[in-house]
Design an enzyme around this catalytic site. Structure first.
Site, PDB file in Angstrom:
ATOM      1  CE  LYS A  83       5.797   6.769  -0.595  1.00 28.11           C
ATOM      2  NZ  LYS A  83       6.882   5.317  -0.404  1.00 28.11           N
ATOM      3  CB  SER A  84      -1.218   3.194  -3.009  1.00 27.03           C
ATOM      4  OG  SER A  84      -0.932   3.784  -4.609  1.00 27.03           O
ATOM      5  N   GLY A  85      -0.227   2.948  -0.088  1.00 24.71           N
ATOM      6  CA  GLY A  85      -0.158   1.619   1.750  1.00 24.71           C
ATOM      7  C   GLY A  85       0.282   0.068   1.798  1.00 24.71           C
ATOM      8  CD1 TRP A  88      -1.993  -0.178   8.004  1.00 19.83           C
ATOM      9  CD2 TRP A  88      -2.972   1.536   6.762  1.00 19.83           C
ATOM     10  NE1 TRP A  88      -2.804  -0.274   8.333  1.00 19.83           N
ATOM     11  CE2 TRP A  88      -3.598   0.959   7.605  1.00 19.83           C
ATOM     12  CE3 TRP A  88      -3.660   2.219   5.543  1.00 19.83           C
ATOM     13  CZ2 TRP A  88      -4.808   2.789   8.059  1.00 19.83           C
ATOM     14  CZ3 TRP A  88      -4.494   2.706   6.377  1.00 19.83           C
ATOM     15  CH2 TRP A  88      -5.333   2.860   7.035  1.00 19.83           C
ATOM     16  CG  HIS A 146       5.737  -0.527  -6.355  1.00 20.71           C
ATOM     17  ND1 HIS A 146       4.580  -0.778  -5.172  1.00 20.71           N
ATOM     18  CD2 HIS A 146       6.749  -0.464  -5.665  1.00 20.71           C
ATOM     19  CE1 HIS A 146       5.299  -0.540  -4.477  1.00 20.71           C
ATOM     20  NE2 HIS A 146       6.515  -0.165  -4.504  1.00 20.71           N
ATOM     21  CB  SER A 176       2.124   9.645  -0.960  1.00 17.97           C
ATOM     22  OG  SER A 176       2.805   8.886  -0.267  1.00 17.97           O
ATOM     23  CE1 TYR A 235      -2.813   4.729   3.354  1.00 20.73           C
ATOM     24  CE2 TYR A 235      -4.189   6.696   3.075  1.00 20.73           C
ATOM     25  CZ  TYR A 235      -3.427   5.837   3.887  1.00 20.73           C
ATOM     26  OH  TYR A 235      -2.444   6.963   4.521  1.00 20.73           O
TER      27      TYR A 235
HETATM   28  P1  A3P Z   1       1.597   9.606   2.816  1.00 14.94           P
HETATM   29  O1  A3P Z   1       3.161  10.554   2.223  1.00 14.94           O
HETATM   30  O2  A3P Z   1       0.085  10.381   2.036  1.00 14.94           O
HETATM   31  O3  A3P Z   1       1.646  10.007   4.418  1.00 14.94           O
HETATM   32  P2  A3P Z   1       3.712   2.932   0.779  1.00 14.94           P
HETATM   33  O4  A3P Z   1       4.196   2.078   1.730  1.00 14.94           O
HETATM   34  O5  A3P Z   1       2.770   2.524  -0.746  1.00 14.94           O
HETATM   35  O6  A3P Z   1       5.218   2.968   0.011  1.00 14.94           O
HETATM   36  O7  A3P Z   1       2.807   4.362   0.964  1.00 14.94           O
HETATM   37  C1  A3P Z   1       3.330   5.748   2.103  1.00 14.94           C
HETATM   38  C2  A3P Z   1       2.017   6.192   2.510  1.00 14.94           C
HETATM   39  O8  A3P Z   1       1.394   5.464   3.538  1.00 14.94           O
HETATM   40  C3  A3P Z   1       2.718   7.489   2.960  1.00 14.94           C
HETATM   41  O9  A3P Z   1       1.680   7.859   2.834  1.00 14.94           O
HETATM   42  C4  A3P Z   1       2.352   7.401   4.690  1.00 14.94           C
HETATM   43  O10 A3P Z   1       2.146   8.269   5.015  1.00 14.94           O
HETATM   44  C5  A3P Z   1       1.173   6.366   4.639  1.00 14.94           C
HETATM   45  N1  A3P Z   1       1.144   4.757   5.811  1.00 14.94           N
HETATM   46  C6  A3P Z   1       2.426   3.793   5.737  1.00 14.94           C
HETATM   47  N2  A3P Z   1       2.047   3.558   7.099  1.00 14.94           N
HETATM   48  C7  A3P Z   1       0.670   4.261   7.239  1.00 14.94           C
HETATM   49  C8  A3P Z   1      -0.118   3.228   8.126  1.00 14.94           C
HETATM   50  N3  A3P Z   1       0.384   2.127   9.038  1.00 14.94           N
HETATM   51  N4  A3P Z   1      -1.149   3.433   8.663  1.00 14.94           N
HETATM   52  C9  A3P Z   1      -1.438   4.857   7.285  1.00 14.94           C
HETATM   53  N5  A3P Z   1      -0.787   5.124   6.378  1.00 14.94           N
HETATM   54  C10 A3P Z   1       0.180   4.519   6.819  1.00 14.94           C
END
Ligand code: A3P
Length: 337
Positions: A83-85, A88, A146, A176, A235
Protein backbone atom coordinates in the site's frame (compact mmCIF):
# COMPACT_ATOMS: atom_id res chain seq x y z
CA UNK A 1 -5.44 -20.77 -6.70
CA UNK A 2 -4.98 -18.00 -4.15
CA UNK A 3 -5.77 -20.17 -1.15
CA UNK A 4 -5.17 -18.32 2.11
CA UNK A 5 -5.05 -21.60 3.95
CA UNK A 6 -1.51 -22.78 4.30
CA UNK A 7 -2.48 -26.41 4.72
CA UNK A 8 -4.27 -26.29 1.37
CA UNK A 9 -1.30 -24.49 -0.11
CA UNK A 10 1.06 -27.14 1.06
CA UNK A 11 -1.13 -29.83 -0.46
CA UNK A 12 -0.61 -27.99 -3.73
CA UNK A 13 3.15 -28.28 -3.54
CA UNK A 14 4.37 -30.41 -6.37
CA UNK A 15 7.82 -31.14 -7.64
CA UNK A 16 8.54 -30.41 -11.31
CA UNK A 17 7.87 -34.07 -12.14
CA UNK A 18 4.31 -33.69 -10.83
CA UNK A 19 5.03 -35.84 -7.77
CA UNK A 20 4.32 -34.39 -4.36
CA UNK A 21 7.69 -33.42 -2.92
CA UNK A 22 7.32 -34.58 0.67
CA UNK A 23 10.88 -33.82 1.71
CA UNK A 24 10.55 -30.11 0.98
CA UNK A 25 7.08 -30.10 2.58
CA UNK A 26 8.49 -31.67 5.72
CA UNK A 27 11.42 -29.27 5.87
CA UNK A 28 9.06 -26.36 5.38
CA UNK A 29 6.74 -27.65 8.09
CA UNK A 30 9.66 -28.09 10.48
CA UNK A 31 10.89 -24.58 9.85
CA UNK A 32 7.40 -23.17 10.29
CA UNK A 33 7.07 -24.81 13.67
CA UNK A 34 10.18 -23.05 14.94
CA UNK A 35 8.84 -19.57 14.10
CA UNK A 36 6.95 -17.19 16.35
CA UNK A 37 3.36 -16.67 15.17
CA UNK A 38 0.70 -14.00 15.72
CA UNK A 39 -2.60 -13.08 14.18
CA UNK A 40 -2.73 -9.80 12.31
CA UNK A 41 -5.62 -7.52 13.36
CA UNK A 42 -7.65 -8.83 10.40
CA UNK A 43 -7.20 -12.47 11.42
CA UNK A 44 -4.50 -13.45 8.94
CA UNK A 45 -1.64 -15.45 10.41
CA UNK A 46 1.76 -13.80 10.63
CA UNK A 47 5.06 -15.54 11.23
CA UNK A 48 8.30 -13.90 12.32
CA UNK A 49 11.21 -14.65 10.03
CA UNK A 50 14.61 -12.94 10.12
CA UNK A 51 13.12 -10.17 12.27
CA UNK A 52 10.09 -9.51 10.01
CA UNK A 53 6.42 -10.34 10.38
CA UNK A 54 5.35 -12.00 7.14
CA UNK A 55 1.95 -13.30 6.08
CA UNK A 56 2.19 -17.02 6.62
CA UNK A 57 0.44 -17.69 3.35
CA UNK A 58 3.27 -15.94 1.46
CA UNK A 59 6.09 -17.59 3.34
CA UNK A 60 6.43 -20.69 1.18
CA UNK A 61 6.50 -18.70 -2.10
CA UNK A 62 9.04 -16.34 -0.54
CA UNK A 63 11.29 -19.26 0.39
CA UNK A 64 10.89 -20.70 -3.11
CA UNK A 65 11.94 -17.36 -4.58
CA UNK A 66 14.87 -17.19 -2.17
CA UNK A 67 16.01 -20.66 -3.19
CA UNK A 68 15.35 -20.54 -6.90
CA UNK A 69 15.14 -17.04 -8.34
CA UNK A 70 18.14 -16.26 -10.53
CA UNK A 71 18.26 -12.55 -11.22
CA UNK A 72 19.63 -11.35 -14.53
CA UNK A 73 21.70 -8.19 -14.70
CA UNK A 74 18.99 -6.62 -16.84
CA UNK A 75 16.16 -7.32 -14.36
CA UNK A 76 14.31 -4.59 -12.53
CA UNK A 77 12.91 -5.51 -9.12
CA UNK A 78 10.20 -3.31 -7.62
CA UNK A 79 10.30 -3.62 -3.86
CA UNK A 80 7.61 -2.01 -1.81
CA UNK A 81 5.89 -1.83 1.52
CA UNK A 82 2.30 -2.94 0.80
CA UNK A 83 0.00 0.00 0.00
CA UNK A 84 2.85 2.38 -0.73
CA UNK A 85 2.45 2.84 -4.47
CA UNK A 86 3.19 -0.62 -5.89
CA UNK A 87 0.43 -0.40 -8.51
CA UNK A 88 1.56 3.05 -9.62
CA UNK A 89 5.22 2.04 -9.80
CA UNK A 90 4.34 -1.09 -11.78
CA UNK A 91 2.41 0.96 -14.34
CA UNK A 92 5.18 3.55 -14.64
CA UNK A 93 8.10 1.13 -14.97
CA UNK A 94 6.16 -1.09 -17.41
CA UNK A 95 5.41 1.97 -19.55
CA UNK A 96 8.99 3.23 -19.40
CA UNK A 97 10.48 -0.15 -20.32
CA UNK A 98 8.01 -0.87 -23.15
CA UNK A 99 7.61 2.59 -24.64
CA UNK A 100 9.29 1.64 -27.93
CA UNK A 101 7.03 -1.43 -28.30
CA UNK A 102 3.62 0.18 -27.76
CA UNK A 103 2.24 3.63 -28.35
CA UNK A 104 0.26 5.10 -25.47
CA UNK A 105 -3.08 4.34 -27.13
CA UNK A 106 -2.04 0.73 -27.64
CA UNK A 107 -0.64 0.29 -24.15
CA UNK A 108 -1.38 -3.10 -22.56
CA UNK A 109 -2.21 -1.08 -19.43
CA UNK A 110 -5.49 -0.14 -21.09
CA UNK A 111 -6.65 -3.74 -21.01
CA UNK A 112 -4.55 -5.47 -18.34
CA UNK A 113 -4.01 -4.74 -14.66
CA UNK A 114 -0.55 -3.46 -13.69
CA UNK A 115 -0.48 -6.52 -11.40
CA UNK A 116 -0.82 -8.81 -14.40
CA UNK A 117 1.80 -7.00 -16.45
CA UNK A 118 4.34 -6.88 -13.61
CA UNK A 119 4.01 -10.08 -11.57
CA UNK A 120 4.91 -10.36 -7.93
CA UNK A 121 7.50 -12.98 -6.98
CA UNK A 122 5.52 -14.21 -3.99
CA UNK A 123 1.91 -13.61 -5.13
CA UNK A 124 2.34 -14.86 -8.70
CA UNK A 125 5.64 -16.27 -9.88
CA UNK A 126 6.37 -18.65 -6.98
CA UNK A 127 2.77 -19.05 -5.80
CA UNK A 128 1.97 -22.18 -7.72
CA UNK A 129 5.36 -23.53 -8.61
CA UNK A 130 8.47 -23.91 -6.56
CA UNK A 131 10.84 -23.37 -9.46
CA UNK A 132 9.09 -22.06 -12.59
CA UNK A 133 11.01 -21.53 -15.83
CA UNK A 134 11.41 -17.77 -16.28
CA UNK A 135 14.02 -17.91 -19.00
CA UNK A 136 11.63 -17.05 -21.84
CA UNK A 137 10.50 -13.74 -20.40
CA UNK A 138 12.03 -11.00 -22.57
CA UNK A 139 14.42 -8.52 -21.00
CA UNK A 140 14.13 -6.30 -19.17
CA UNK A 141 12.10 -8.53 -16.87
CA UNK A 142 10.27 -6.56 -14.20
CA UNK A 143 9.16 -8.31 -11.02
CA UNK A 144 7.69 -6.96 -7.82
CA UNK A 145 8.03 -8.06 -4.22
CA UNK A 146 7.20 -6.97 -0.69
CA UNK A 147 10.17 -8.89 0.69
CA UNK A 148 12.44 -7.01 3.09
CA UNK A 149 15.95 -6.37 1.76
CA UNK A 150 17.58 -9.04 3.94
CA UNK A 151 15.11 -11.68 2.75
CA UNK A 152 15.54 -11.03 -0.98
CA UNK A 153 16.96 -13.88 -3.05
CA UNK A 154 20.77 -13.57 -2.95
CA UNK A 155 20.95 -13.24 -6.72
CA UNK A 156 18.97 -9.99 -6.57
CA UNK A 157 21.51 -8.46 -4.20
CA UNK A 158 24.54 -9.98 -5.91
CA UNK A 159 23.75 -9.46 -9.60
CA UNK A 160 23.76 -6.10 -11.37
CA UNK A 161 19.97 -6.01 -11.54
CA UNK A 162 18.27 -2.83 -10.37
CA UNK A 163 16.05 -2.47 -7.33
CA UNK A 164 13.46 0.29 -7.16
CA UNK A 165 11.96 0.70 -3.69
CA UNK A 166 8.94 2.80 -2.83
CA UNK A 167 7.53 3.54 0.60
CA UNK A 168 5.12 5.99 2.09
CA UNK A 169 4.36 8.02 5.19
CA UNK A 170 3.45 5.23 7.67
CA UNK A 171 0.22 6.93 8.76
CA UNK A 172 -1.16 6.90 5.21
CA UNK A 173 0.23 3.42 4.65
CA UNK A 174 -1.55 2.13 7.75
CA UNK A 175 -4.87 3.71 6.74
CA UNK A 176 -4.56 2.46 3.17
CA UNK A 177 -3.73 -1.07 4.29
CA UNK A 178 -6.60 -1.12 6.77
CA UNK A 179 -9.10 -0.18 4.06
CA UNK A 180 -7.59 -2.71 1.68
CA UNK A 181 -7.81 -5.60 4.14
CA UNK A 182 -11.31 -4.70 5.30
CA UNK A 183 -12.48 -4.34 1.70
CA UNK A 184 -11.14 -7.73 0.74
CA UNK A 185 -11.80 -9.49 4.07
CA UNK A 186 -9.02 -11.98 3.47
CA UNK A 187 -8.97 -13.27 7.04
CA UNK A 188 -12.69 -14.02 6.68
CA UNK A 189 -13.24 -16.16 9.74
CA UNK A 190 -12.03 -13.56 12.24
CA UNK A 191 -13.67 -10.36 13.48
CA UNK A 192 -11.20 -7.58 12.72
CA UNK A 193 -9.80 -5.69 15.69
CA UNK A 194 -10.78 -2.04 16.01
CA UNK A 195 -8.57 0.72 14.66
CA UNK A 196 -6.95 1.52 18.05
CA UNK A 197 -5.83 -2.06 18.57
CA UNK A 198 -4.70 -2.40 14.97
CA UNK A 199 -2.71 0.82 15.26
CA UNK A 200 -1.11 -0.36 18.48
CA UNK A 201 0.07 -3.53 16.74
CA UNK A 202 1.36 -1.42 13.84
CA UNK A 203 3.40 0.68 16.28
CA UNK A 204 4.84 -2.51 17.76
CA UNK A 205 5.89 -3.51 14.25
CA UNK A 206 3.42 -6.41 14.13
CA UNK A 207 1.88 -6.09 10.68
CA UNK A 208 2.51 -7.65 7.24
CA UNK A 209 6.16 -6.92 6.29
CA UNK A 210 6.64 -5.09 9.59
CA UNK A 211 8.24 -3.51 11.40
CA UNK A 212 7.80 -0.79 8.77
CA UNK A 213 10.89 1.05 10.06
CA UNK A 214 13.12 -1.99 9.51
CA UNK A 215 11.63 -2.62 6.06
CA UNK A 216 12.36 0.97 5.06
CA UNK A 217 15.77 1.16 6.73
CA UNK A 218 16.94 -2.04 5.03
CA UNK A 219 16.41 -0.50 1.60
CA UNK A 220 17.46 2.98 2.72
CA UNK A 221 20.85 1.72 3.88
CA UNK A 222 21.27 -0.37 0.73
CA UNK A 223 20.49 2.76 -1.31
CA UNK A 224 23.04 4.84 0.60
CA UNK A 225 25.67 2.13 0.12
CA UNK A 226 24.97 1.65 -3.56
CA UNK A 227 22.69 4.28 -5.11
CA UNK A 228 23.27 2.85 -8.59
CA UNK A 229 21.79 -0.46 -7.40
CA UNK A 230 18.89 0.68 -5.23
CA UNK A 231 16.67 3.64 -6.06
CA UNK A 232 14.72 4.84 -3.03
CA UNK A 233 11.41 6.57 -3.74
CA UNK A 234 8.65 8.02 -1.62
CA UNK A 235 5.00 8.06 -2.70
CA UNK A 236 4.74 11.68 -1.58
CA UNK A 237 7.57 12.74 -3.93
CA UNK A 238 5.81 11.14 -6.89
CA UNK A 239 2.63 12.99 -5.96
CA UNK A 240 4.55 16.25 -5.70
CA UNK A 241 6.47 16.10 -8.98
CA UNK A 242 5.75 13.06 -11.10
CA UNK A 243 7.62 14.34 -14.17
CA UNK A 244 11.00 14.60 -12.48
CA UNK A 245 10.45 11.28 -10.69
CA UNK A 246 9.61 9.49 -13.95
CA UNK A 247 12.76 10.91 -15.55
CA UNK A 248 14.74 9.74 -12.55
CA UNK A 249 13.23 6.24 -12.73
CA UNK A 250 13.95 5.98 -16.47
CA UNK A 251 17.57 7.08 -15.97
CA UNK A 252 17.96 4.59 -13.15
CA UNK A 253 16.60 1.83 -15.41
CA UNK A 254 19.31 2.87 -17.89
CA UNK A 255 16.61 3.76 -20.37
CA UNK A 256 16.56 7.57 -20.20
CA UNK A 257 14.19 9.63 -22.31
CA UNK A 258 15.87 11.06 -25.38
CA UNK A 259 15.53 14.80 -26.13
CA UNK A 260 13.19 13.84 -29.01
CA UNK A 261 10.99 11.78 -26.69
CA UNK A 262 10.88 14.65 -24.24
CA UNK A 263 9.96 17.06 -27.01
CA UNK A 264 7.17 14.75 -28.14
CA UNK A 265 5.76 14.95 -24.61
CA UNK A 266 6.22 11.23 -23.96
CA UNK A 267 6.91 11.67 -20.24
CA UNK A 268 3.68 13.57 -19.90
CA UNK A 269 1.76 10.93 -21.85
CA UNK A 270 3.12 8.17 -19.61
CA UNK A 271 2.41 10.02 -16.38
CA UNK A 272 -1.15 10.71 -17.54
CA UNK A 273 -1.75 7.11 -18.56
CA UNK A 274 -0.44 5.90 -15.19
CA UNK A 275 -2.24 8.51 -13.09
CA UNK A 276 -4.74 7.46 -10.45
CA UNK A 277 -7.59 9.08 -12.42
CA UNK A 278 -6.72 7.29 -15.64
CA UNK A 279 -5.99 3.80 -14.26
CA UNK A 280 -8.83 3.76 -11.75
CA UNK A 281 -11.37 4.53 -14.49
CA UNK A 282 -10.38 1.64 -16.72
CA UNK A 283 -12.77 -1.31 -16.73
CA UNK A 284 -9.89 -3.71 -16.18
CA UNK A 285 -9.08 -1.99 -12.90
CA UNK A 286 -12.51 -1.19 -11.54
CA UNK A 287 -14.19 -4.56 -12.07
CA UNK A 288 -13.30 -8.15 -11.33
CA UNK A 289 -10.79 -9.57 -8.95
CA UNK A 290 -7.48 -11.35 -8.76
CA UNK A 291 -8.03 -15.07 -8.33
CA UNK A 292 -11.29 -14.58 -6.47
CA UNK A 293 -9.56 -12.99 -3.51
CA UNK A 294 -8.58 -9.37 -4.09
CA UNK A 295 -10.84 -6.88 -5.86
CA UNK A 296 -9.05 -5.02 -8.65
CA UNK A 297 -10.79 -1.83 -7.54
CA UNK A 298 -9.31 -2.14 -4.05
CA UNK A 299 -5.90 -1.10 -5.41
CA UNK A 300 -7.41 2.31 -6.20
CA UNK A 301 -9.01 4.06 -3.24
CA UNK A 302 -8.20 7.78 -2.99
CA UNK A 303 -4.57 8.13 -4.01
CA UNK A 304 -4.02 11.12 -1.75
CA UNK A 305 -1.34 12.27 0.64
CA UNK A 306 -2.47 12.97 4.21
CA UNK A 307 -5.75 11.01 4.16
CA UNK A 308 -4.75 9.66 7.59
CA UNK A 309 -6.10 12.89 9.14
CA UNK A 310 -9.61 11.59 8.36
CA UNK A 311 -9.10 8.42 10.42
CA UNK A 312 -6.37 8.86 13.01
CA UNK A 313 -5.99 11.27 15.92
CA UNK A 314 -3.20 13.82 16.48
CA UNK A 315 -2.06 11.65 19.42
CA UNK A 316 -1.63 8.68 17.07
CA UNK A 317 0.39 10.86 14.69
CA UNK A 318 2.54 12.00 17.60
CA UNK A 319 3.21 8.37 18.51
CA UNK A 320 4.36 7.61 14.96
CA UNK A 321 6.50 10.76 14.90
CA UNK A 322 8.29 9.70 18.09
CA UNK A 323 8.67 6.17 16.77
CA UNK A 324 10.21 7.42 13.55
CA UNK A 325 12.56 9.75 15.46
CA UNK A 326 13.80 6.89 17.59
CA UNK A 327 14.00 4.24 14.86
CA UNK A 328 15.26 6.35 11.96
CA UNK A 329 17.64 8.28 14.25
CA UNK A 330 20.22 10.12 12.18
CA UNK A 331 19.94 7.76 9.21
CA UNK A 332 18.69 10.65 7.08
CA UNK A 333 15.35 8.93 6.41
CA UNK A 334 12.30 10.95 7.33
CA UNK A 335 8.69 11.65 6.36
CA UNK A 336 6.84 14.94 6.68
CA UNK A 337 3.66 14.60 8.73
P1 A3P B 1 -4.95 4.88 -0.79
O1 A3P B 1 -5.54 3.68 -0.12
O2 A3P B 1 -4.38 5.86 0.20
O3 A3P B 1 -5.87 5.54 -1.74
P2 A3P B 1 -0.35 -0.37 -3.54
O4 A3P B 1 -0.41 -0.13 -5.00
O5 A3P B 1 1.04 -0.46 -3.01
O6 A3P B 1 -1.23 -1.47 -3.13
O7 A3P B 1 -0.90 0.96 -2.86
C1 A3P B 1 -2.23 1.34 -3.00
C2 A3P B 1 -2.32 2.81 -2.70
O8 A3P B 1 -1.82 3.54 -3.84
C3 A3P B 1 -3.76 3.25 -2.52
O9 A3P B 1 -3.70 4.38 -1.67
C4 A3P B 1 -4.14 3.61 -3.94
O10 A3P B 1 -5.26 4.46 -4.04
C5 A3P B 1 -2.88 4.32 -4.41
N1 A3P B 1 -2.72 4.29 -5.87
C6 A3P B 1 -2.98 3.27 -6.72
N2 A3P B 1 -2.71 3.63 -7.97
C7 A3P B 1 -2.26 4.89 -7.93
C8 A3P B 1 -1.83 5.83 -8.93
N3 A3P B 1 -1.82 5.50 -10.22
N4 A3P B 1 -1.43 7.04 -8.53
C9 A3P B 1 -1.46 7.38 -7.23
N5 A3P B 1 -1.86 6.55 -6.24
C10 A3P B 1 -2.26 5.32 -6.58
Amino acid sequence: MYSTNLMERKEDLKSSSGEVDNSSKDEFQELLQTLEQRLNWDGQRLIKYNGFWLLEVLFRPMLSAQNNFKAKDTDVILSTMPKSGTTWLKALTFSIANRRLFTIDQSPLLTSSPHTLVPSLEFNVYWEQENPDLSNIPSPRIFATHMPFNILPDSIRESDCKIIYICRNPLDQFVSHRHFLLENKIGKEADPLDVDEAFDMFCQGIHPCGPFWDHMLGYWKAHLENPGKVLFLKYEDLKEDITSQVKKIAEFMVFPFSPEEEEQGLIDHITRLCSFESLSNLAVNNTGNINGLVKNSSFFRKGQVGDWTNYLTPAMAERIKKLMDSKFGNSGLMFKI
